[in-house]
Design an enzyme around this catalytic site. Sequence first.
Site, PDB file in Angstrom:
ATOM      1  N   THR A 112      43.371  14.124  68.700  1.00 45.28           N
ATOM      2  CA  THR A 112      44.277  12.989  68.420  1.00 45.28           C
ATOM      3  C   THR A 112      44.797  12.975  66.976  1.00 45.28           C
ATOM      4  OG1 THR A 112      42.304  11.639  68.040  1.00 45.28           O
ATOM      5  CG2 THR A 112      43.298  11.515  70.218  1.00 45.28           C
TER       6      THR A 112
ATOM      7  N   ASP B 120      39.421  23.952  62.756  1.00 40.52           N
ATOM      8  CA  ASP B 120      38.867  22.605  62.699  1.00 40.52           C
ATOM      9  C   ASP B 120      37.363  22.801  62.824  1.00 40.52           C
ATOM     10  OD1 ASP B 120      37.792  20.123  63.124  1.00 40.52           O
ATOM     11  OD2 ASP B 120      39.471  19.399  64.332  1.00 40.52           O
TER      12      ASP B 120
ATOM     13  N   LYS C 180      30.333  14.569  61.293  1.00 42.14           N
ATOM     14  CA  LYS C 180      29.699  15.102  62.505  1.00 42.14           C
ATOM     15  C   LYS C 180      28.595  16.085  62.106  1.00 42.14           C
ATOM     16  CE  LYS C 180      33.782  13.486  64.049  1.00 42.14           C
ATOM     17  NZ  LYS C 180      34.797  12.899  63.163  1.00 42.14           N
TER      18      LYS C 180
ATOM     19  N   ARG D 145      38.508   9.104  77.001  1.00 39.52           N
ATOM     20  CA  ARG D 145      39.201  10.314  76.558  1.00 39.52           C
ATOM     21  C   ARG D 145      40.090  10.771  77.711  1.00 39.52           C
ATOM     22  NH1 ARG D 145      38.816  11.128  70.989  1.00 39.52           N
ATOM     23  NH2 ARG D 145      40.096   9.357  71.512  1.00 39.52           N
TER      24      ARG D 145
ATOM     25  N   PHE E  29      44.790   4.274  71.307  1.00 36.38           N
ATOM     26  CA  PHE E  29      43.482   4.018  71.921  1.00 36.38           C
ATOM     27  C   PHE E  29      42.578   3.146  71.069  1.00 36.38           C
ATOM     28  CE2 PHE E  29      41.685   7.053  69.041  1.00 36.38           C
ATOM     29  CZ  PHE E  29      42.720   7.947  68.844  1.00 36.38           C
TER      30      PHE E  29
HETATM   31  C1  P71 Z   1      35.189  11.461  67.395  1.00 39.81           C
HETATM   32  C2  P71 Z   1      35.964  11.522  66.141  1.00 39.81           C
HETATM   33  C3  P71 Z   1      36.337  10.249  65.445  1.00 39.81           C
HETATM   34  C4  P71 Z   1      37.528   9.738  66.171  1.00 39.81           C
HETATM   35  C5  P71 Z   1      38.787  10.129  65.775  1.00 39.81           C
HETATM   36  C6  P71 Z   1      39.873   9.741  66.503  1.00 39.81           C
HETATM   37  C7  P71 Z   1      39.703   8.993  67.646  1.00 39.81           C
HETATM   38  C8  P71 Z   1      38.457   8.569  68.022  1.00 39.81           C
HETATM   39  C9  P71 Z   1      37.368   8.955  67.286  1.00 39.81           C
HETATM   40  C10 P71 Z   1      37.093  13.061  64.739  1.00 39.81           C
HETATM   41  C11 P71 Z   1      37.594  14.368  64.595  1.00 39.81           C
HETATM   42  C12 P71 Z   1      37.267  15.402  65.526  1.00 39.81           C
HETATM   43  C13 P71 Z   1      37.845  16.647  65.395  1.00 39.81           C
HETATM   44  C14 P71 Z   1      37.526  17.732  66.351  1.00 39.81           C
HETATM   45  C15 P71 Z   1      39.040  15.916  63.480  1.00 39.81           C
HETATM   46  C16 P71 Z   1      38.506  14.660  63.549  1.00 39.81           C
HETATM   47  C17 P71 Z   1      38.898  13.634  62.539  1.00 39.81           C
HETATM   48  N1  P71 Z   1      36.396  12.713  65.796  1.00 39.81           N
HETATM   49  N2  P71 Z   1      38.708  16.885  64.391  1.00 39.81           N
HETATM   50  O1  P71 Z   1      35.084  12.490  68.063  1.00 39.81           O
HETATM   51  O2  P71 Z   1      36.403  15.200  66.519  1.00 39.81           O
HETATM   52  O3  P71 Z   1      37.865  13.439  61.654  1.00 39.81           O
HETATM   53  O4  P71 Z   1      37.238  11.042  62.014  1.00 39.81           O
HETATM   54  O5  P71 Z   1      36.544  12.271  59.953  1.00 39.81           O
HETATM   55  O6  P71 Z   1      38.904  11.626  60.269  1.00 39.81           O
HETATM   56  O7  P71 Z   1      34.659  10.376  67.711  1.00 39.81           O
HETATM   57  P1  P71 Z   1      37.633  12.014  60.936  1.00 39.81           P
END
Ligand code: P71
Length: 475
Positions: free
Chosen positions: A145, A233, A276, A400, A467
Amino acid sequence: MNSSPHPTPSGSVRTTGQQLRRRSWAEPWKIKMVEPIKVTTPQQREAALSAAGYNTFLLRSEDVYIDLLTDSGTSAMSDWQWAGLMLGDEAYAGSKNYYHLEEAVRRHYGYKHLIPTHQGRGAEHILSQIMIRPGDTVPGNMYFTTTRYHQEHAGAQFVDVIIDEAHDPASPHAFKGDVDLAKLERVLKSAKRVPYVCLAATVNMAGGQPVSMRNARAVKELCARHGVPVMMDATRAVENAWFIKCREPGYSEKSCAQILLEFCSYTDGCTMSGKKDALVNIGGWLSLNDDALADKARNLVVVYEGLHTYGGMAGRDMEAMARGIEESVQDDHMRARVGQVEYLGGLLQASGVPVVVPIGGHAVYLDARRFYPGMPQDNFPAQTLAAELYLDGGVRAMERGVVSAGRDKATGRHHYPKLELVRLTIPRRVYTQAHMDVVAESVVAVYENPSKPKGLRMVYEPEYLRFFQARFELL
Ligand code: P71
């Protein structure tokens, strides 16, 4: 910086008969501090959910029993990381902790330049702004996203080049995150300009699915022939490395750390959400090997994030992340981390609940289409399922599916993704096996409930990343 003490537990032992016998393993830590959570009544949950517009993002955390919304920023830090917080050097420029972080990223990810950012999307923003020109095409192994948002915001079109198996929740392919090289080559040959290829490891939207080393190497070779850099990423690249160790021939004897370093060597830089893999509550970075590009990034980071030696983080945050990186690449940590996700996945599979297979690295994904056969995607099956799960037992999950996918910029129509999923995301080092049992019981109860909901209607839709704040009503 001291390195963290990590004994490696043996997964198996030799018996007197010299036969190899499996032994159970457990987490390589014990719990020192606890945070109470409370169970709510069905009436309280109904009120909370309706006040939240049937969107789990809008629930108050205190109304949640087991919070599986995300693994982002929700991990438990170790005592070694907490001790690091007290060693924060809060100088505006040139903080010690920046250099510790730089050292940890170089040692484990191998890139030359480190540009710290407040979190992953900060790095995505800078990378997109310095590399993309309007009219460009950015191929990637499925969208994420925020990543796609920043690519499009900079004027690019995103093109999905992941293998077809990734779009099939039932395909057992071991590396569903792999790039389809033929698809990628077509884009490289036909697009006006490709500033870089975005390679995500693991692939969140496909179900936390890994990319094989063999595929990463092949992507690099193909891109090099076309003079196009590969940007990773790296948000969950350590989990990806663990899957390579477990599944890819030739890697079982290598450590997670060695595998991670090799994987990164097939890419030219990365964006990273430290929230993460890196076991912190906030932080991220952009890594680059190219000197000129890194200069551009440092120039821009001061506009949006902060000075190039803190990028929106306090000194103590950088220290916690430097230490988190060290802990994250330990094999015994990863065995327990991915092992817990697989434990929950296994419980659900044993009860016949439709989940995405193979079980991913950070989450178990429920296939909402098979929970509600016949429910049109316009009624938001995954959003509905996330709401039902909360109502049943106070477990918070994340949609999702079509809500996350948003609208096509050109036509204004919904993107209709093949995958209509609910993600049960496991924070690192936070919940116990008993919590996983409770979650599984709740999911099974919802799956087996004969009275099926009709779905939801969207009554408020924000313009960007809808979302997060969209609101719904029951149909
Ligand atoms: C996750 C998140 C956090 C999130 C972000 C957007 C919508 C819902 C939840 C963040 C990611 C991710 C990948 C593969 C970049 C980001 C952004 N994931 N790449 O999965 O999974 O990182 O949140 O630190 O800005 O809940 P950031």
